[in-house]
Design a protein around this motif. Structure first.
Motif: not given
Ligand SMILES: Nc1ncnc2c1ncn2[C@@H]1O[C@H](COP(=O)(O)OP(=O)(O)O)[C@@H](O)[C@H]1O
Ligand SMILES: [Mg+2]
Lengths: 258, 279
Positions: A42-47, A210
């Motif tokens: 949930g720290c934004g790595k995928s983001t 996060q």
């Molecule tokens: N499309 C989206 N809409 C709303 N919130 C999102 C979306 N994608 C990710 N988030 C939020 O952004 C934060 C980071 O998510 P993510 O990048 O998936 O984390 P990680 O990959 O590090 O586990 C999380 O709190 C997630 O709920």
């Protein structure tokens, strides 16, 4: 092909609330570098990977790939997402061939390349199966073959080996390292497994909980031609592990308290 | 399926794990299918037998005719060409209506599915039209297109249109963004995106729409024929009931039932093939 992340933040608006997924993050990844991201979930790595791939835009800041701003789908990268992105209506082989087909490459050569990669990921026998007929680990391996088949200069990999059993994971890590050494690709690799990060990467970046920010960076000096099977028994490995764990552990607990 | 299983033959084929257990399982499944098939046929024979016996003993044949009379009527229709002429007309109207309705429904469903703004603007109008009983449009079509085959085609096209439109719309809306992103990063242009992701993904919905709408296309054509016409199976039925020829009414119904079931069976095959990936 340097990849520059410049003061990038991302906020999401979901259910009438603004969620800060990423605090300002800056980094420069050199061509041919192998970088691993670790951080609590949930720290934004995928983001961040999604923004590097151009799937969506940063809320502020910018990402430059090879000098040009990433404004739409970034075609210089191959992206193995955390979620399954194999097309369920295509067989494994058809999925692996897809990138080549999209680029209009000739069938004969494509089929040979696809075959070689399917053998590498140990799926040759299953090439005529549909994704729903495979286990999660098999699907990950098919996705890996698909990622490598069209030879993108930069690989973005989001927890690619998380679903594999321990032995297969080692085999796949070994293959990835070999490919990286042979081709000089840039690799950005997200994992929640510190051992994996240290065994593979030249640089490990630790994110805070996060909203994610860069907390710490370690250069891993274990040499290029390392052996993923043996490297974990090197004395330096433990030093790296301890340093990184000391940085990472409090972030994970922070997440739990929330 | 385990990775360690030995491939029994060519590594290029789907793995072949036909062990004794598999064969036994398949044999049992096919025995079961056979039994069910026999029961299916028996039920049909029993019903027809009961009908034959009941006719004249339990119920006046004036109301229910009898299988023997129905078959006799059908035989006469086949011999004197009545069946071929009228069935052809009805099927022609059915398939033309189906083709037009499906094409327009698919195209508009696709546009509405891809462009949110269009969907939002037209949504209440589409819903309102959808809620109209399509049969109520028949008099209008007869006024517009005459009592010839055109009004029947229009009737069945309208019914098919809505079913295919709504399903295509749903299907296109349902395409996962994950697949779209993945294929875009691989370098797909809009046309490739459509061909590689959106169409196959929506195919299940679209096919359902097509499958469901075939019987309705037939209904549309026959309803049109009931209202006013001088040809078609619907016309035959209407005419027969006008002169209290129950056998001919039933004969017409039998023809419609067989036509509808045959078309559905073909579509089911197509669907199974196209959607085989769903395992
Ligand atoms: N499309 C989206 N809409 C709303 N919130 C999102 C979306 N994608 C990710 N988030 C939020 O952004 C934060 C980071 O998510 P993510 O990048 O998936 O984390 P990680 O990959 O590090 O586990 C999380 O709190 C997630 O709920
Ligand atoms: Mg993630």
């Amino acid at each position: 092909m340097t990849l520059v992340v410049d003061e990038v933040t991302k906020h999401f608006i979901a259910r009438g609330q603004e969620v800060a997924a990423l605090s300002p993050v800056s980094m420069t990844i050199e061509t041919g570098e192998f970088v691993a991201f670790v951080g609590p979930s949930g720290c934004g790595k995928s983001t961040l990977l999604n923004m590097i791939a151009g799937i969506f835009q940063p809320t502020s800041g910018q990402i430059l790939h090879d000098g040009t701003a990433v404004l739409g789908a970034n075609r210089q990268v191959g992206y193995m997402t955390q979620m399954d992105s194999l097309l369920p209506w295509r067989t494994v082989e058809q999925n692996v061939l897809l990138p080549l087909q999209i680029q209009g490459q000739s069938r004969g050569e494509s089929a040979e390349r696809a075959d070689a990669l399917l053998r590498m990921v140990n799926l040759a026998k299953f090439k005529n199966h549909f994704p729903l007929e495979l286990s999660g680990g098999m699907r990950k391996r098919a996705a890996l073959a698909q990622l490598l088949v069209y030879d993108p200069g930069t690989l973005l990999m989001d927890e690619p080996f998380g679903a594999l059993d321990a032995q297969l994971k080692l085999v796949m890590q070994g293959e990835l390292l070999k490919i990286w050494e042979d081709t000089g690709k840039t690799v950005v690799f997200v994992t929640h497994d510190l051992t994996e990060a240290i065994s593979l990467a030249q640089r490990v970046i630790v994110f805070t909980g996060q909203p994610g920010a860069i907390k710490h960076e370690s250069r891993i000096e274990l040499g290029r031609g390392r052996d993923v099977f043996k490297v974990r028994f090197a004395p330096e490995f433990h030093d790296y592990y301890e340093t990184l764990w000391a940085e990472l552990a409090p972030e994970i607990h922070k997440g739990e308290e929330l | 399926m385990s990775l360690k299983s030995d491939p029994l033959d060519g590594a290029d084929e789907r793995p072949n794990f036909k062990t004794a257990a598999v064969l036994a399982y398949e044999a049992q499944a096919s025995r079961r299918r056979l039994v069910l098939r026999v029961l299916q046929v028996l039920f049909g024979v029993a019903m027809i037998g009961f009908w034959q016996v009941a006719s004249g003993t339990l119920v006046d044949p004036f109301f229910i005719s009898s299988p023997a009379d129905v078959i006799e009527t059908l035989r006469r229709w086949v011999i004197d060409g009545t069946l071929a002429t009228h069935l052809w007309i009805t099927l022609y109207a059915t398939f033309s209506g189906f083709g037009i309705g499906a094409l327009v429904g698919f195209t508009l469903g696709f546009l509405f599915g891809r462009w949110d703004a269009i969907a939002t603007i037209f949504d209440p109008y589409v819903t309102a039209l959808y809620c109209l009983p399509k049969i109520a449009l028949a008099p209008l079509f007869i006024m517009w297109f005459g009592i010839g085959i055109e009004s029947k085609i229009a009737m069945s096209a309208v019914i098919v249109f809505f079913l295919v439109f709504l399903n295509t719309f749903g299907g296109v809306r349902d395409v996962s963004q994950i697949y779209i992103n993945a294929v875009r990063i691989m370098g797909a242009n809009e046309w490739q995106l459509l061909r590689v992701v959106i169409l196959p993904s929506a195919a299940a919905w679209v096919l359902t729409g097509l499958k469901v709408s075939v019987p309705y296309a037939l209904i549309g054509a026959v309803v049109g024929e009931f209202m006013s016409s001088n040809r078609g199976i619907g016309f035959l039925i209407a005419q027969a009931s006008g002169i209290y020829d129950t056998a001919a009414v039933f004969a017409g119904l039998v023809v419609l039932a067989i036509a509808g079931a045959s078309i559905s069976a073909v579509l089911k095959r197509v669907e199974t093939h196209v959607l085989r990936w769903r395992g």
